[in-house]
Design a protein around this motif. Sequence first.
Motif, PDB file in Angstrom:
ATOM      1  N   ILE A   9       0.892  -1.167   0.000  1.00 25.75           N
ATOM      2  CA  ILE A   9       0.000   0.000   0.000  1.00 25.75           C
ATOM      3  C   ILE A   9       0.928   1.213   0.000  1.00 25.75           C
ATOM      4  O   ILE A   9       1.685   1.405   0.954  1.00 25.75           O
ATOM      5  N   THR A  10       0.916   2.002  -1.058  1.00 26.71           N
ATOM      6  CA  THR A  10       1.817   3.174  -1.061  1.00 26.71           C
ATOM      7  C   THR A  10       1.278   4.269  -0.162  1.00 26.71           C
ATOM      8  O   THR A  10       2.032   4.927   0.529  1.00 26.71           O
ATOM      9  N   HIS A  11      -0.032   4.477  -0.209  1.00 27.09           N
ATOM     10  CA  HIS A  11      -0.609   5.504   0.656  1.00 27.09           C
ATOM     11  C   HIS A  11      -2.109   5.306   0.797  1.00 27.09           C
ATOM     12  O   HIS A  11      -2.736   4.578   0.036  1.00 27.09           O
ATOM     13  N   PHE A  30       2.186  11.989  16.062  1.00 32.65           N
ATOM     14  CA  PHE A  30       3.187  11.287  15.255  1.00 32.65           C
ATOM     15  C   PHE A  30       4.283  12.232  14.786  1.00 32.65           C
ATOM     16  O   PHE A  30       4.009  13.328  14.295  1.00 32.65           O
ATOM     17  N   ASP A  31       5.522  11.780  14.920  1.00 29.14           N
ATOM     18  CA  ASP A  31       6.662  12.535  14.425  1.00 29.14           C
ATOM     19  C   ASP A  31       7.018  11.983  13.045  1.00 29.14           C
ATOM     20  O   ASP A  31       7.817  11.067  12.917  1.00 29.14           O
ATOM     21  N   PHE A  32       6.375  12.517  12.017  1.00 31.23           N
ATOM     22  CA  PHE A  32       6.556  11.980  10.671  1.00 31.23           C
ATOM     23  C   PHE A  32       7.971  12.240  10.161  1.00 31.23           C
ATOM     24  O   PHE A  32       8.547  13.288  10.444  1.00 31.23           O
ATOM     25  N   GLU A  33       8.489  11.272   9.412  1.00 30.94           N
ATOM     26  CA  GLU A  33       9.817  11.404   8.804  1.00 30.94           C
ATOM     27  C   GLU A  33       9.882  12.602   7.873  1.00 30.94           C
ATOM     28  O   GLU A  33      10.905  13.262   7.758  1.00 30.94           O
ATOM     29  N   ALA A  34       8.791  12.829   7.157  1.00 33.65           N
ATOM     30  CA  ALA A  34       8.755  13.936   6.201  1.00 33.65           C
ATOM     31  C   ALA A  34       7.313  14.331   5.956  1.00 33.65           C
ATOM     32  O   ALA A  34       6.409  13.500   6.036  1.00 33.65           O
ATOM     33  N   ILE A  35       7.123  15.607   5.685  1.00 37.75           N
ATOM     34  CA  ILE A  35       5.806  16.108   5.285  1.00 37.75           C
ATOM     35  C   ILE A  35       6.026  16.933   4.021  1.00 37.75           C
ATOM     36  O   ILE A  35       6.770  17.913   4.032  1.00 37.75           O
ATOM     37  N   GLU A  36       5.411  16.480   2.953  1.00 35.84           N
ATOM     38  CA  GLU A  36       5.638  17.121   1.654  1.00 35.84           C
ATOM     39  C   GLU A  36       4.322  17.714   1.156  1.00 35.84           C
ATOM     40  O   GLU A  36       3.335  17.006   1.052  1.00 35.84           O
ATOM     41  N   ALA A  48      -0.914  16.955   1.212  1.00 36.96           N
ATOM     42  CA  ALA A  48       0.251  16.782   2.083  1.00 36.96           C
ATOM     43  C   ALA A  48       0.501  15.296   2.233  1.00 36.96           C
ATOM     44  O   ALA A  48      -0.416  14.538   2.562  1.00 36.96           O
ATOM     45  N   MET A  49       1.733  14.874   1.923  1.00 37.28           N
ATOM     46  CA  MET A  49       2.125  13.477   2.091  1.00 37.28           C
ATOM     47  C   MET A  49       2.874  13.357   3.415  1.00 37.28           C
ATOM     48  O   MET A  49       3.903  14.014   3.611  1.00 37.28           O
ATOM     49  N   LEU A  50       2.353  12.528   4.321  1.00 40.46           N
ATOM     50  CA  LEU A  50       2.960  12.312   5.631  1.00 40.46           C
ATOM     51  C   LEU A  50       3.610  10.939   5.623  1.00 40.46           C
ATOM     52  O   LEU A  50       2.909   9.916   5.577  1.00 40.46           O
ATOM     53  N   LYS A  51       4.933  10.930   5.652  1.00 43.23           N
ATOM     54  CA  LYS A  51       5.652   9.678   5.464  1.00 43.23           C
ATOM     55  C   LYS A  51       5.638   8.826   6.735  1.00 43.23           C
ATOM     56  O   LYS A  51       6.008   9.293   7.813  1.00 43.23           O
ATOM     57  N   THR A  52       5.229   7.581   6.583  1.00 45.25           N
ATOM     58  CA  THR A  52       5.143   6.646   7.712  1.00 45.25           C
ATOM     59  C   THR A  52       5.833   5.351   7.338  1.00 45.25           C
ATOM     60  O   THR A  52       5.185   4.355   7.017  1.00 45.25           O
ATOM     61  N   GLY A  53       7.173   5.364   7.355  1.00 46.79           N
ATOM     62  CA  GLY A  53       7.895   4.156   6.948  1.00 46.79           C
ATOM     63  C   GLY A  53       7.722   3.893   5.478  1.00 46.79           C
ATOM     64  O   GLY A  53       7.959   4.764   4.651  1.00 46.79           O
ATOM     65  N   ALA A  54       7.227   2.695   5.131  1.00 44.98           N
ATOM     66  CA  ALA A  54       7.128   2.297   3.729  1.00 44.98           C
ATOM     67  C   ALA A  54       5.924   2.909   3.027  1.00 44.98           C
ATOM     68  O   ALA A  54       5.818   2.841   1.809  1.00 44.98           O
ATOM     69  N   SER A  55       5.001   3.496   3.798  1.00 45.02           N
ATOM     70  CA  SER A  55       3.827   4.068   3.143  1.00 45.02           C
ATOM     71  C   SER A  55       3.535   5.461   3.704  1.00 45.02           C
ATOM     72  O   SER A  55       4.239   5.953   4.581  1.00 45.02           O
ATOM     73  N   GLU A  56       2.513   6.083   3.171  1.00 45.66           N
ATOM     74  CA  GLU A  56       2.241   7.462   3.529  1.00 45.66           C
ATOM     75  C   GLU A  56       0.749   7.689   3.764  1.00 45.66           C
ATOM     76  O   GLU A  56      -0.096   6.936   3.268  1.00 45.66           O
ATOM     77  N   LEU A  57       0.453   8.743   4.513  1.00 48.13           N
ATOM     78  CA  LEU A  57      -0.906   9.270   4.563  1.00 48.13           C
ATOM     79  C   LEU A  57      -0.943  10.456   3.600  1.00 48.13           C
ATOM     80  O   LEU A  57      -0.066  11.319   3.648  1.00 48.13           O
ATOM     81  N   GLU A  58      -1.931  10.464   2.737  1.00 52.10           N
ATOM     82  CA  GLU A  58      -2.070  11.540   1.756  1.00 52.10           C
ATOM     83  C   GLU A  58      -3.286  12.386   2.144  1.00 52.10           C
ATOM     84  O   GLU A  58      -4.428  11.981   1.905  1.00 52.10           O
ATOM     85  N   LEU A  59      -3.028  13.524   2.750  1.00 55.63           N
ATOM     86  CA  LEU A  59      -4.134  14.403   3.142  1.00 55.63           C
ATOM     87  C   LEU A  59      -4.534  15.245   1.937  1.00 55.63           C
ATOM     88  O   LEU A  59      -3.687  15.859   1.295  1.00 55.63           O
TER      89      LEU A  59
END
Length: 136
Positions: A9-11, A30-36, A48-59
């Motif tokens: 699951i990518t996101h 959550f302390d996300f690795e990256a927020i793009e 906004a892509m919130l990076k969570t390891g191998a997948s992301e939350l896409e707001l």
Amino acid sequence: MVKINPTGITHVGIAVTDLEKAIDDYSALFDFEAIERNEVSSEGVKVAMLKTGASELELLCPTKEDGPIAKFIREKGEGIHHIAIRVPDVPNAIEAAKALGLRVLDDKPRKGARGAKAAFVHPKSFHGVLLEFYDR
Ligand code: CO
């Protein structure tokens, strides 16, 4: 027919009414690795892509009233909008899905963030879930 080999699951896409508030609310815990951040004006959406390891939350937040995310929020409120499955070849996945009679919403891949190719399949084809093919 050759089946598609998904590799994760990518996101998960989540429709929100206020992007910065949603980022703050998710980031409170959550302390996300990256927020793009991105904007796709053709779709009427800020992302906004919130990076969570191998997948992301896409707001996904609407920027205009007649876009697909605005419509989704009007009808269903905030919440999960789609799930994106990583496939090796999006055009191939489109053709395979069509061959099965699935309701593919994109004849050709659309452009996702970071040069990704993406295509959507209607929720009617996947038990109520809007599914996105994604190659990144
Ligand atoms: Co997506």
